[in-house]
Design an enzyme around this catalytic site. Structure first.
Site, PDB file in Angstrom:
ATOM      1  N   GLY A  71     -12.229 -17.400  66.633  1.00  0.00           N
ATOM      2  CA  GLY A  71     -10.814 -17.046  66.587  1.00  0.00           C
ATOM      3  C   GLY A  71     -10.564 -15.603  66.996  1.00  0.00           C
ATOM      4  O   GLY A  71      -9.593 -15.298  67.697  1.00  0.00           O
ATOM      5  N   GLN A 179      -5.327 -20.678  60.732  1.00  0.00           N
ATOM      6  CA  GLN A 179      -5.171 -21.305  59.419  1.00  0.00           C
ATOM      7  C   GLN A 179      -4.230 -22.511  59.440  1.00  0.00           C
ATOM      8  O   GLN A 179      -4.277 -23.340  58.531  1.00  0.00           O
ATOM      9  CB  GLN A 179      -4.648 -20.282  58.397  1.00  0.00           C
ATOM     10  CG  GLN A 179      -5.648 -19.199  58.044  1.00  0.00           C
ATOM     11  CD  GLN A 179      -6.890 -19.718  57.326  1.00  0.00           C
ATOM     12  OE1 GLN A 179      -6.899 -20.817  56.762  1.00  0.00           O
ATOM     13  NE2 GLN A 179      -7.958 -18.943  57.363  1.00  0.00           N
ATOM     14  N   GLY A 200     -13.122 -23.143  65.221  1.00  0.00           N
ATOM     15  CA  GLY A 200     -13.862 -24.315  64.753  1.00  0.00           C
ATOM     16  C   GLY A 200     -14.235 -24.272  63.283  1.00  0.00           C
ATOM     17  O   GLY A 200     -14.025 -25.238  62.546  1.00  0.00           O
ATOM     18  N   HIS A 201     -14.777 -23.129  62.844  1.00  0.00           N
ATOM     19  CA  HIS A 201     -15.352 -23.126  61.486  1.00  0.00           C
ATOM     20  C   HIS A 201     -14.308 -23.141  60.381  1.00  0.00           C
ATOM     21  O   HIS A 201     -14.649 -23.274  59.207  1.00  0.00           O
ATOM     22  CB  HIS A 201     -16.339 -21.967  61.314  1.00  0.00           C
ATOM     23  CG  HIS A 201     -15.727 -20.612  61.157  1.00  0.00           C
ATOM     24  ND1 HIS A 201     -15.557 -20.026  59.934  1.00  0.00           N
ATOM     25  CD2 HIS A 201     -15.251 -19.726  62.063  1.00  0.00           C
ATOM     26  CE1 HIS A 201     -15.014 -18.820  60.089  1.00  0.00           C
ATOM     27  NE2 HIS A 201     -14.821 -18.616  61.373  1.00  0.00           N
ATOM     28  N   CYS A 327     -13.866  -5.036  51.136  1.00  0.00           N
ATOM     29  CA  CYS A 327     -14.736  -3.914  50.812  1.00  0.00           C
ATOM     30  C   CYS A 327     -14.873  -3.047  52.062  1.00  0.00           C
ATOM     31  O   CYS A 327     -15.539  -3.428  53.010  1.00  0.00           O
ATOM     32  CB  CYS A 327     -16.088  -4.437  50.382  1.00  0.00           C
ATOM     33  SG  CYS A 327     -17.078  -3.229  49.563  1.00  0.00           S
TER      34      CYS A 327
HETATM   35  C1  LIG Z   1     -10.657 -16.626  60.225  1.00  0.00           C
HETATM   36  C2  LIG Z   1      -9.458 -16.156  60.907  1.00  0.00           C
HETATM   37  C3  LIG Z   1      -9.546 -15.523  62.171  1.00  0.00           C
HETATM   38  C4  LIG Z   1     -10.855 -15.227  62.821  1.00  0.00           C
HETATM   39  O1  LIG Z   1     -11.516 -16.380  63.235  1.00  0.00           O
HETATM   40  P1  LIG Z   1     -13.102 -16.278  63.525  1.00  0.00           P
HETATM   41  O2  LIG Z   1     -13.414 -17.573  64.157  1.00  0.00           O
HETATM   42  O3  LIG Z   1     -13.752 -16.112  62.184  1.00  0.00           O
HETATM   43  O4  LIG Z   1     -13.309 -15.111  64.411  1.00  0.00           O
HETATM   44  C5  LIG Z   1      -8.383 -15.133  62.776  1.00  0.00           C
HETATM   45  N1  LIG Z   1      -7.194 -15.346  62.210  1.00  0.00           N
HETATM   46  C6  LIG Z   1      -7.057 -15.952  61.011  1.00  0.00           C
HETATM   47  C7  LIG Z   1      -5.692 -16.171  60.465  1.00  0.00           C
HETATM   48  C8  LIG Z   1      -8.186 -16.370  60.318  1.00  0.00           C
HETATM   49  O5  LIG Z   1      -8.044 -16.945  59.136  1.00  0.00           O
END
Ligand SMILES: *Cc1c(COP(=O)(O)O)cnc(C)c1O
Length: 403
Positions: A71, A179, A200-201, A327
């Site tokens: 993301g 999200q 994806g994750h 943190c």
């Molecule tokens: C997790 C997240 C990202 C980043 O995605 P990654 O795949 O972990 O780089 C970006 N925006 C939001 C709102 C997220 O929750």
């Protein structure tokens, strides 16, 4: 020990069916999808199938989907790529104070390169004022970037309305939908977005893969230069297994969207109400109307205690949640989202996020409700701030009176 995972906004377990379709691409089908021979053909077909699956989930055309690594890459690509491609048109970008760091830090970087960024404030519920957004638009504005839903509070932003404003002024619109995808219906046509990012994750696929939707005809400078993969929009040999997994995860997300959302919503509401009823001196962070938040998210502060110590104590029971504070270089700084919402610093420090998944069970929630109130009370009994309440008025007492 029980293992109760309530941190799905950080990452999700890989869905068993997703893993199943991925394995052959580690074991048997090793080809480079750009190769013309049989080994390449075996995998290029799988990538195109995944592209269709991703596109179908968000009502895009397959040719508008670009596979990326995460993301964060998508947000960087959308924003930096627009800044570079439209530099001759203007140097102003509008975003919000509650974006993910992948957007905020990218915008901060662009400020050093001569771009002006408007960071729209939010109210105490974490919501935007769309009149303010419209007022911020100038003849230099080249991009509006607003997340579909917030990872910390779960707040859902009125993407269709923002898309309509962007269209009215002919401005490009990017949304970080990491999200939202899999939890809400996401339709790029209805939303009027030009660029959308998913990861994806966060939806039951593995780490290391995501997708960037680029509306047909949108000029965007690539982030990575190199080979001609992804029609020149993203160089680098494809993460074949990851892409196949992402396709499957999107297919499953589409098939089970309504049922998963209802399941998470019911359990989240039970958790929320249970905590609000059983733990005094709490503050819900985010929109009070549960319809205005993601069905899986709950963010709540407990006066007198530190979020970090609560997390460690919950962890001893096998409960995985997360704190709103990040943190930063050894010092515990409260989250920028809580700051943007003007949550008192002491309450921001105790903000705790519970994010459910499709796998969350009723027993999980019952167990949290069984142990959380006593855990909070135990920590409060040890807190000097809590004791003080009984003697003389102080800042914390005043804060608690206000919540
Ligand atoms: C997790 C997240 C990202 C980043 O995605 P990654 O795949 O972990 O780089 C970006 N925006 C939001 C709102 C997220 O929750």
């Amino acid at each position: 020990m029980k293992r109760i995972y309530l941190d799905n906004n950080a990452t999700t377990p890989v869905h068993p069916e997703v893993l199943e379709v991925m394995l052959p691409f580690y074991r048997d089908f090793f080809g480079n999808p750009s190769s013309v021979h049989w080994a390449g053909r075996e995998v290029s077909g799988a990538i195109e199938k995944a592209r269709e699956q991703v596109a179908a989930l968000i009502n895009a055309a397959p040719a508008e989907i670009v596979f990326i690594s995460c993301g964060s890459e998508g947000d960087n690509h959308a924003i930096k790529g627009t800044a570079e491609a439209l530099r001759d048109k203007g140097n102003h970008i509008i975003t919000t104070t509650v974006e993910h760091p992948a957007v905020l830090e990218t915008c901060k970087g662009l400020e050093k390169k001569g771009f002006n960024i408007t960071y729209l404030p939010v109210d105490r519920d974490g919501m935007l004022n769309l009149a303010e957004l419209e007022k911020a638009i100038t003849d230099q504005t080249i991009l509006i970037s607003v997340m579909w839903a917030n990872n910390e509070t779960g707040n859902i932003y009125p993407i269709n309305e923002i898309g309509a404003i962007a269209a009215k002024y002919g401005i490009r619109f990017h949304t970080d939908a990491v999200q939202a995808v899999g939890k809400l219906p996401v339709d790029v046509q209805k939303a009027g977005v030009h660029l959308l990012v998913l990861s994806g994750h966060k939806i039951g696929a593995p780490k290391g893969v995501g997708a960037l939707y680029i509306k047909r005809g949108t000029r965007l400078t690539p982030l990575l230069d190199g080979g001609h993969q992804e029609r020149g929009r993203r160089a680098g040999t494809h993460n074949v297994a990851g892409i196949v997994g992402l396709g499957k995860a999107c297919e499953l997300a589409g098939e089970h969207l309504v049922e998963n959302a209802a399941h998470m919503r019911r359990l989240r509401d039970k958790l929320e109400q249970g905590i609000l009823d059983a733990v005094p001196d709490n503050k819900l962070n985010g929109h009070p109307d549960r319809d205005r938040r993601l069905p899986n998210s709950l963010n709540i502060s407990f006066a007198y205690i530190e979020g970090e110590s609560l997390l460690l104590n919950l962890d001893m029971y096998g409960i995985a949640a997360s704190s709103g504070s990040a943190c930063t270089s050894g010092s515990l700084e409260p989250s920028h989202v809580m700051g943007a919402m003007c949550v008192e610093v002491s309450l921001a420090h105790s903000s705790t996020r519970f994010s459910l998944g499709a796998e969350t069970t009723e027993e999980d929630i019952d167990f949290v409700l069984e142990v959380l109130p006593a855990t909070v009370q135990r920590l409060r009994d040890m807190s000097p701030l809590y004791d003080c309440k009984k003697t003389e008025p102080c800042e914390m007492c005043e804060t608690v009176k206000r919540i």
